[in-house]
Structure formats: C-alpha cells, structure tokens
Design a protein around this motif. Sequence first.
Motif, short mmCIF file in Angstrom:
data_model
loop_
_atom_site.label_atom_id
_atom_site.label_comp_id
_atom_site.label_asym_id
_atom_site.label_seq_id
_atom_site.Cartn_x
_atom_site.Cartn_y
_atom_site.Cartn_z
N GLN A 288 1.87 1.92 -3.50
CA GLN A 288 0.78 2.33 -4.38
C GLN A 288 0.22 3.71 -4.01
O GLN A 288 -0.03 4.53 -4.90
CB GLN A 288 -0.31 1.27 -4.35
CG GLN A 288 0.15 -0.05 -5.00
CD GLN A 288 -0.90 -1.15 -4.90
OE1 GLN A 288 -1.69 -1.18 -3.96
NE2 GLN A 288 -0.88 -2.06 -5.86
N ASN A 289 0.01 3.98 -2.74
CA ASN A 289 -0.67 5.22 -2.35
C ASN A 289 0.29 6.36 -2.00
O ASN A 289 0.04 7.51 -2.36
CB ASN A 289 -1.61 4.96 -1.17
CG ASN A 289 -2.78 4.08 -1.56
OD1 ASN A 289 -3.28 4.18 -2.68
ND2 ASN A 289 -3.21 3.21 -0.67
N HIS A 290 1.41 6.05 -1.32
CA HIS A 290 2.34 7.13 -0.97
C HIS A 290 3.21 7.53 -2.16
O HIS A 290 3.66 8.67 -2.24
CB HIS A 290 3.22 6.71 0.20
CG HIS A 290 4.17 7.79 0.64
ND1 HIS A 290 3.75 8.95 1.24
CD2 HIS A 290 5.52 7.90 0.53
CE1 HIS A 290 4.79 9.74 1.50
NE2 HIS A 290 5.88 9.11 1.07
N ASN B 1 0.37 6.70 -6.60
CA ASN B 1 -0.86 7.49 -6.75
C ASN B 1 -0.81 8.82 -6.01
O ASN B 1 -1.85 9.47 -5.84
CB ASN B 1 -2.07 6.67 -6.26
CG ASN B 1 -2.26 5.40 -7.05
OD1 ASN B 1 -2.06 5.39 -8.27
ND2 ASN B 1 -2.63 4.31 -6.38
N ASN B 2 0.37 9.24 -5.57
CA ASN B 2 0.53 10.49 -4.82
C ASN B 2 0.57 11.66 -5.80
O ASN B 2 1.53 11.82 -6.55
CB ASN B 2 1.81 10.43 -3.99
CG ASN B 2 1.94 11.60 -3.03
OD1 ASN B 2 1.28 12.64 -3.19
ND2 ASN B 2 2.79 11.44 -2.03
N ASP C 177 0.83 -1.20 0.00
CA ASP C 177 0.00 0.00 0.00
C ASP C 177 0.87 1.26 0.00
O ASP C 177 0.51 2.27 -0.62
CB ASP C 177 -0.92 -0.01 1.23
CG ASP C 177 -1.85 1.18 1.25
OD1 ASP C 177 -2.80 1.20 0.46
OD2 ASP C 177 -1.59 2.11 2.05
#
Length: 643
Positions: free
Chosen positions: A62-64, A67-68, A59
């Motif tokens: 992917q998120n930090h 998709n940041n 995660d």
Amino acid sequence: MFGLIIGIDKYESDGIRDLKGCKGDAQSVVDFLSHKFHIRSSHFLRLADERATRSAIIDGFQNHLINNSNIEHGDVVVVFYAGHGSRALAPQGWIADNKKVETVCPHDERTIGHDGKEIFGIPDRTIGGLLRKLSFIKGDNITMILDSCHSGGSTRTLKVARRAENASPLPEELDKDIWMWGLPPIAAPNFPTGFLDKTMSSHILLAACRHDEEAYEDPKAEVIRGAFTHCLIGLLYQEDLTRITYSQLFDLLPRLEQQHPQCDGKNRGRTLFNGASGARPTTFRLTAHGDAYRTNVGSIHGVIKGTVFAIHTQGTITSDETELGILEADYVDAFTCTLRRRSEDTYFTIPSGARALVLNWRQDQSLLKVFIDPSRDEVQPTEHNFALVNSPDSADLIVRRIDCSTFQFNRLDPFIHKWAPMLNDVKLSPDLPRVLQGISHFHYHLYRRNSASPLKQNVEVVLRRLRRIEDTDETMYMPDGKFDMPLFLDRENTVFIPNASTVSYSSDRVFYGLTLTNKSGRNLFPYLVYFDPSDYSIQSWYHPPAATMAAPLAAHSALPVGYGEANIDALEFSLADGVTSDVGFLRLFVSTTYVDLTVLEQSSPFLSARGGKKEKPPRVDVWDVWTFVLRTVETGADIRPSS
C-alpha cells in the motif's frame, strides 16, 4: 523501476518449518535488477524474516507501491516472494477449489497479535486485490514472482518443499476491504481463486510450480537457493531483456525436477519489464541426439518428412544475427520430429541452445495450383509452396489483374469455393509472389487433418451470447442464457448481427463466448484458430497460455473461452461496409500434450509486411482437428443458403 522483495527463512511459529534459501533468493533478485537496470536501492523495499510480518507485507504494497508518489503510471513494478506457501480452509462464504484457499505465509503466521487474535496467512484474493488496485493507479506493467508452493501433498525426500501444512481456517471477513476493492457486492460469491487460476490483466505472474505441485530448495547444495529462482536469475543474466518476451523466456528456462514453473497473465506476450508487445517468429528448441536433432514440432503443426528448418543461435531470438544453416525433417511423429543435415549442404556447427524456425512447409501432396491472367513474368513458382498452371481448368486459384494494383481472386478448390468462391477488388501493396506464399500457407493449414481421427469428435463447441456484469470497475461478461448455439461440422453455422446503422458503438454491441465440452476420457489442450478467407489471415482465438500448465480441458469437463474472467477477450462478429454476409472457418485443434501452434498464425498477406531396463511404456500422444463454418449475416438480409 520499483520493487517489493520478500524472502522469509525464519518463521516465528514452531508449527512452520524454517527454510534456508529464501533470503538468498530475494537478494539475488535485488542484485540482478540493480546490475541490469542500475536501480537506486531506495526503489526497493526489502522484507526478510522478522521484518516480513503480515502487516508489513500488506503495508509494503500500500505505501511503497500503491501510494508512492514517485511511481508514475506505467513504471515497472516487481513483486518477489520466496517463502512458504500454504492452503487454508475457505470460509463459508468463499467459493474455492476443493474448499481451499491458497496463501503466502508471513513470518508471524500462526502467532497471536497484540490484539489477542491469531495472525493468518495472506490469501490469494488479498494479493489479487492489492495488485488490482496497484494496476488501476500505477498501470499494468507489473511482474509478480512467487517461489513458493500451495499444494497439500507430502514433502519428497532429499529436498525441502516451500509449503507449510495445517493452516488455520480463514475468517470470512479477513481483508475484505482489500480484496473487494473495485468490485461490486455481487462479485463476492463468485470471486476467482488461486494464484494460478486467473486470466490476469493487472499483472504477469511467474510462479515456481503448478498449484498442485511443490517448489523446492536443495538443502545439500553448496549455496542453498530455490530451484526456480536460481534458474530464472541465471537465465535473465544471459538474455537481452530489451526484446525477449515473458513467454519466450519460460520456453528457455531449464527443466526442473518435479516442478513445472508457470507464466500466467494476459500480457505474457510483452517484452520483459516493458509494456510493449514483443511479437516475433515462432522458433523451437533443439536437442542433440547423436548425429541428429529433435525439436518439439510435429504433424499437428503440419510438419512432414522433408520440411525445411533454418537453425539460429539462441541469441537470434533477441537479435538480428544470420541463420547458421539448414536442417531437414527426417522422422515425424505427432508432436516432435527428428532433424538431419542435408547431404548437399556445407557442414556448420550447432551450439547448445540453438533454435529451429520452419522455413518451408513442403506442401507436396496439397500444393496450391495457381493460374494468373494475364501471366506475369515476375511470378515464379515456389518449390513445395505453390505451382503455376497453364489452364484455369486445373487451377485451385485464378488470379485476374483488373488494373495495376487491383486483383480478383476466384477460388476453385472444393471447400472454399463452396462457401466463399470470389474475392473482388483486392488492393495489393506488396508483390504478388509474397501474397501467393501467404495464400499457400492459409490453404495448407486449412485443409490438413489427422486421417486417423483418434478422438472421433468427442469435444463439443457451443457459441454463447454474452451479457456484461453490471456495476464492475473491470469489464466482465457471462452467458445471457438466451442464445446458445451448438456448432456443427456438416453445415454452416449462422450468426445474425444487427444492422450496422442501428448499432450504438458503446451500448448495443453484441459479444459472444465459446464453451468447449470434453466428453472423452483424456485431458486435452485445445486450440481455436480462425481462418478468414476474406483476407487470408489466420488468428488465434484460444491458445493454452503455458507449456508447463495442466491440460485446461480436463476429461469430462468444460472450458469457457471469452467469458467468466475480468478483462479477457470476448468474440464480436462484424461485417465490412456494404457487406451483408461473410464466412470464416474456425478450426479446433486438440492434443494430449501442450504444443506451440502460434506458428500457424499470419497477418493478411494483402497488407505490407508487418512463427534392457524396466521403464513404463510411453503413452500414446494423439491430436485431432475439426472445422466449423461460421457465417455472419446482417439481420434482414436476403441470403440464400449455399448448395
């Protein structure tokens, strides 16, 4: 700059031994980056111990990172992991070295998740898929640092290895949606394996050890840290990061006991944490031995007794300080030489960490003899470099001036004269003496050989035409199986290319790769160096990426060059406008030890300025070199074979 920083000392499973220095390693990375670059704490995602679960690490990617929206294309991204590594049995459908897959071990590996299923390590291909997607979206200014190990060997005494044994076999579908990102279905069976076994364009990998070694921490140290991270961060604090490259940094890294740190990736020639190239002259480390010094440059590089070196402080690798003084080669062996002070020079102090730069190759026995017509007063012979002669009959090179900036070069030395005797209408922007120095450098390194010929040409070279693997987001080429040409030493090797007027730039270009086959019983480091007599440039076609790597051309094995991996450089042959045939010389150097042969490379000099106790007997290190003549011919051209 943004970072995902992971350090795991505590593991939930009793089957994985706890560590002590990983959280400290991770904190030292955050402290360094914050101090050097003044990065906001919100730009770092730090995961430690129970927070560093498998799902949290993925995660975090992917998120930090991926998709940041705060990360712009080209921003610096650093991923650091300190903890256990492991090797797990590869699933039935995965191709892997020795049927093992390398993994990093999250905090909750080998426990049972909320869904009642076992939690596995994160395999190399999963990390690769995340980095490939991150590179595609945010750019390839990515540095990944691994202070862990993935070997299956036993732990050595006194030190603790960051390696967890007995990992569970991995399911075939594990993380498939991640590691297949951007790849076609046909790529799955041939997916490359291993953190250290890729020619990566998505990121640069700094790893604590080879894939078959172990990364250690010393439990008796006052402050326990990973040996690799401790040395790396200490060195980073000392260096000017605006100008040093990843490769140069690793050359400065102190040697570690029982482990060989690795710097891997296509972009390792970039400056640290920067997308820019950092080319600079090649220098060599000095070590004091009594009143003399030793450095890792020897006869394979072209050094002989009397070769002159300029000595620089360590700082001059990243700054424009002046040289300290001169040392001269006294004793030379295959890969090293001993340097001493010259009696006529003023004494100067040589500090720890000083570097040696070849200043003059001392070409006494193969000095280039030049005749200039008409003679020019501004051209003076350079000692040990080139000599001026009074008659064209005794010259290796005749330089004729056509007008104020146009020259003709008539090459009379036996080898080049046979294949490419004349060079017409050469436009020179710099001064002629500098051009002659470049030509002298070209001649010297083209002609020199190891007279002992210890390997008896036990390496075969095959030129192979390639085809692109379709339906891939990343460019990948493999041999087409229709054109494989063994290269021979005793004749020219002709490559026919299409007529330039019939070739579409995008679709009809023809690319080639090389396969090197080692028939000897020695593990070898190969170096492919292309000498272009049309402009006297010297280009590296293949150079082993790191001094600490295992020999890439193992005994009785083959090495592909220019194909088989995504985004690596294949070969393409071309001709200048109006030229239907051209010749170049491909030299294959091989050695039993890694050496830095980038010191041979040069741009065209025609262009304006753009390096009594028991001991095992020492092994005998050897090197050898062979030269292949490559002629490129336009299809349909009337070319008569050279006599």
